[in-house]
Design a protein around this motif. Sequence first.
Motif, PDB file in Angstrom:
ATOM      1  N   PHE A 166      39.118  39.846 -16.623  1.00 44.22           N
ATOM      2  CA  PHE A 166      38.046  40.564 -15.944  1.00 44.22           C
ATOM      3  C   PHE A 166      36.875  39.631 -15.696  1.00 44.22           C
ATOM      4  N   SER A 167      36.099  39.981 -14.708  1.00 44.34           N
ATOM      5  CA  SER A 167      34.893  39.238 -14.354  1.00 44.34           C
ATOM      6  C   SER A 167      33.989  40.166 -13.550  1.00 44.34           C
ATOM      7  N   ALA A 168      32.700  40.092 -13.804  1.00 39.93           N
ATOM      8  CA  ALA A 168      31.736  40.888 -13.031  1.00 39.93           C
ATOM      9  C   ALA A 168      30.379  40.214 -13.120  1.00 39.93           C
ATOM     10  N   THR A 169      29.570  40.467 -12.113  1.00 39.03           N
ATOM     11  CA  THR A 169      28.206  39.974 -12.067  1.00 39.03           C
ATOM     12  C   THR A 169      27.286  41.187 -12.026  1.00 39.03           C
ATOM     13  N   SER A 170      26.180  41.120 -12.755  1.00 40.97           N
ATOM     14  CA  SER A 170      25.230  42.242 -12.767  1.00 40.97           C
ATOM     15  C   SER A 170      24.709  42.501 -11.357  1.00 40.97           C
ATOM     16  N   GLN A 171      24.119  43.665 -11.167  1.00 42.30           N
ATOM     17  CA  GLN A 171      23.601  44.033  -9.843  1.00 42.30           C
ATOM     18  C   GLN A 171      22.531  43.063  -9.335  1.00 42.30           C
ATOM     19  N   SER A 172      21.832  42.414 -10.250  1.00 38.11           N
ATOM     20  CA  SER A 172      20.794  41.453  -9.853  1.00 38.11           C
ATOM     21  C   SER A 172      21.377  40.067  -9.583  1.00 38.11           C
ATOM     22  N   SER A 173      22.641  39.864  -9.930  1.00 42.62           N
ATOM     23  CA  SER A 173      23.324  38.556  -9.828  1.00 42.62           C
ATOM     24  C   SER A 173      22.743  37.512 -10.780  1.00 42.62           C
ATOM     25  N   LYS A 174      22.057  37.967 -11.838  1.00 39.29           N
ATOM     26  CA  LYS A 174      21.496  37.037 -12.819  1.00 39.29           C
ATOM     27  C   LYS A 174      22.414  36.843 -14.028  1.00 39.29           C
ATOM     28  N   GLN A 181      26.592  37.176 -15.679  1.00 37.95           N
ATOM     29  CA  GLN A 181      28.016  37.266 -15.378  1.00 37.95           C
ATOM     30  C   GLN A 181      28.793  37.448 -16.675  1.00 37.95           C
ATOM     31  N   ILE A 182      29.816  38.304 -16.632  1.00 38.84           N
ATOM     32  CA  ILE A 182      30.713  38.460 -17.772  1.00 38.84           C
ATOM     33  C   ILE A 182      32.131  38.106 -17.333  1.00 38.84           C
ATOM     34  N   SER A 183      32.955  37.704 -18.309  1.00 41.21           N
ATOM     35  CA  SER A 183      34.360  37.415 -18.036  1.00 41.21           C
ATOM     36  C   SER A 183      35.116  37.407 -19.355  1.00 41.21           C
ATOM     37  N   THR A 207      32.869  36.512 -22.437  1.00 42.97           N
ATOM     38  CA  THR A 207      31.661  35.718 -22.266  1.00 42.97           C
ATOM     39  C   THR A 207      30.603  36.473 -21.473  1.00 42.97           C
ATOM     40  N   ALA A 208      29.359  36.318 -21.901  1.00 48.33           N
ATOM     41  CA  ALA A 208      28.191  36.779 -21.139  1.00 48.33           C
ATOM     42  C   ALA A 208      27.391  35.527 -20.821  1.00 48.33           C
ATOM     43  N   LYS A 209      27.251  35.231 -19.530  1.00 41.73           N
ATOM     44  CA  LYS A 209      26.611  33.984 -19.100  1.00 41.73           C
ATOM     45  C   LYS A 209      25.371  34.283 -18.267  1.00 41.73           C
TER      46      LYS A 209
END
Length: 155
Positions: free
Chosen positions: A40-48, A50-52, A84-86
């Motif tokens: 899985f991978s996603a970016t927050s709504q603000s694009s600040k 990212q998780i994976s 990961t939370a980046k």
Amino acid sequence: MEFKRNIRVSGKRIALGAAALSSAVVLGFAGTASATTFGFSATSQSSKSQISGTYEYHYSGTADSNNPKGGGSNLYDGKFTSSTAKDLVAGDGVEAVLALQYDEYKDGIWARKSNVVAVANGTKTWTFSNKANVTAYACDRAVNTTKLLNCKAAW
């Protein structure tokens, strides 16, 4: 008239076929001990942020069917691997969070858990038991606060 009857019969056949397929899918998931695994991978709504990572779960049983507070529902065990939370924008006062929402069966009762911080600016691996409806979210969080912002589901 003949044409309408054929449509009704075909409609009934389609409905019966769909019901049989749905039952097979439900039974297949509920009756198997094999694990389902996906990245899985996603970016927050603000694009600040990212998780994976990798998410795995498998059917582990059924909640006590005699219990009126959620008995009979499927239970799942599983794990998150290298999750990961980046932080994608360094120095802006916001950190990255991998947050979870799930239903947990404990002491005979189902409870909804939301905004559970699993990882903040890092990487972890963990297992879980007796959960259902697990969803991971990419969120922002202002440093030194607990409020999650701009969350977006990974699935």
